[in-house]
Write an enzyme that holds these catalytic residues in place. Sequence first.
Site, PDB file in Angstrom:
ATOM      1  N   LYS A 184      24.079  17.460  12.133  1.00  0.00           N
ATOM      2  CA  LYS A 184      23.148  16.929  13.153  1.00  0.00           C
ATOM      3  C   LYS A 184      22.501  18.767  13.338  1.00  0.00           C
ATOM      4  O   LYS A 184      21.371  18.716  13.231  1.00  0.00           O
ATOM      5  CB  LYS A 184      24.031  15.948  14.396  1.00  0.00           C
ATOM      6  CG  LYS A 184      23.702  14.905  14.726  1.00  0.00           C
ATOM      7  CD  LYS A 184      24.273  14.737  15.894  1.00  0.00           C
ATOM      8  CE  LYS A 184      25.172  15.046  16.838  1.00  0.00           C
ATOM      9  NZ  LYS A 184      26.565  14.101  15.613  1.00  0.00           N
ATOM     10  N   THR A 185      23.358  18.970  14.314  1.00  0.00           N
ATOM     11  CA  THR A 185      23.406  20.671  14.629  1.00  0.00           C
ATOM     12  C   THR A 185      22.464  21.389  13.522  1.00  0.00           C
ATOM     13  O   THR A 185      21.563  22.030  12.904  1.00  0.00           O
ATOM     14  CB  THR A 185      24.325  21.311  15.334  1.00  0.00           C
ATOM     15  OG1 THR A 185      24.771  20.701  16.129  1.00  0.00           O
ATOM     16  CG2 THR A 185      23.811  22.844  15.166  1.00  0.00           C
ATOM     17  N   GLU A 238      18.106  17.346  18.608  1.00  0.00           N
ATOM     18  CA  GLU A 238      19.546  16.594  18.324  1.00  0.00           C
ATOM     19  C   GLU A 238      19.630  15.446  18.605  1.00  0.00           C
ATOM     20  O   GLU A 238      19.391  15.711  19.944  1.00  0.00           O
ATOM     21  CB  GLU A 238      20.534  17.908  18.581  1.00  0.00           C
ATOM     22  CG  GLU A 238      22.438  17.419  18.011  1.00  0.00           C
ATOM     23  CD  GLU A 238      22.749  18.374  18.042  1.00  0.00           C
ATOM     24  OE1 GLU A 238      24.128  18.214  17.745  1.00  0.00           O
ATOM     25  OE2 GLU A 238      22.494  19.526  17.787  1.00  0.00           O
TER      26      GLU A 238
END
Length: 464
Positions: free
Chosen positions: A121-122, A165
């Site tokens: 995600k990051t 995110e």
Amino acid sequence: MASAIPTAMERPHFIGIGGAGMSGIAKILAQRGAEVAGSDAKESATAEALRALGATVHIGHAAEHLADDATCVVVSSAIRADNPELARAAELSVPVVHRSDALASLMGGLRAIAVAGTHGKTTTTSMLAVALTELGLDPSYAIGGDLEGPGTNARHGEGDIFVAEADESDRSFQKYDPEVAIVLNVELDHHANYASMDEIYDSFETFVGKVRPGGTLVIAADQPGAVELTQRVRDLSSLKVVTYGESESADVRVHKVTPRGLTSEVTVLLNGKFLTFTVSVPGRHYAHNAVAALAAGVALGIPAHNLASALGKYTGVKRRLQLKGEAKGVQVIDSYAHHPTEMTADLEAMRGAASDSRLLVVFQPHLFSRTQELGKEMGEALALADLSVVLDIYPAREDPVPGVTSALIINAAKAAGAKVTAVHDKSAVPDVVAGMAAPGDLVLTMGAGDVTDLGPAILARLSN
């Protein structure tokens, strides 16, 4: 386009303001003109960055830190019910807002891209933030880690795109209604909040169901959980589904990933045409993240060739295969990986980058619950390294679980043929690694806890 301060958030107070998710929201509100205040357990560079934006940051938690005129108190799922500032908020009848609700309000009126999935995600959110900024689109973004380039995890931009995110760990991603949702993978993790894969699927279905009418789901074509989710949401009439990956059936097909040391060259087949671009981090996993970012940008109407070129400007996120330095011919790299899938992806990436050199790993397990459920798989992942050092479990927010120790991982690693050394004193690790490492080796510090502090210490010990 909406960029005003949301109602009732003119004077927010954040409990745990230094956290990755919380600080990002606080920064955006401060940049929009809110009178931001908050508290955190200890001093940090993040606290200083917030003060530089005009925020008031208290160290420690105390009832008197909450101002009488605060318009809301923002909390995350990690804040305990007995926090004194929460008790004070109840006395003053100050509304308590979950972090996810605060972030959802910041996205209001903007073209939102929400990035979800157990791993990546990051990185994917960061790739989009960098690429869209490079293209002059001035996006807002909220990320769970600090970008290497801008050096921040969040920013208020004047453009009409917001990249966020989206955290599935506590189901908070269900609060968002993005124009584009990215699902990188669907796996059983976050064992304190999910008891089964059925619960995970239900949660992701709710998230996908919140995509705005006419919006797009960008989802992995190679990962089994993502494939299952795709089948479950195919009948949503208002949703366009775009798959990406190496599968022959993928809408955006990864044709080739060519390692180039600590970078990769990626070729994709998109709309019948081949497109090649560079990803400035190694490994197939990160190449797939970049392709997900590409597909999401295209879904917003951004030309693919422009976006591909801009993605090449991404240089990484802190703790995501971040090069910490080199000493005596030994490179030290830091990884946030703490789930077996993440560990395997990063170890395979570093194995490719190491070529004929040795790969040494310093691994710190994260959470007793995760180790209890996945310790065997963590140990098996460590078999990809030439030598491993395993620390005690980093508890984070959890209390110890009887019988659950890093020995679960060590025993599984040895059974898989790994060479493992247990080190219970973190301060002894630099000496241990210095005794193992030789010129040309790669040393990878790995885990979501304070193992990241060891990189500079290992470099200093190698230099001496």
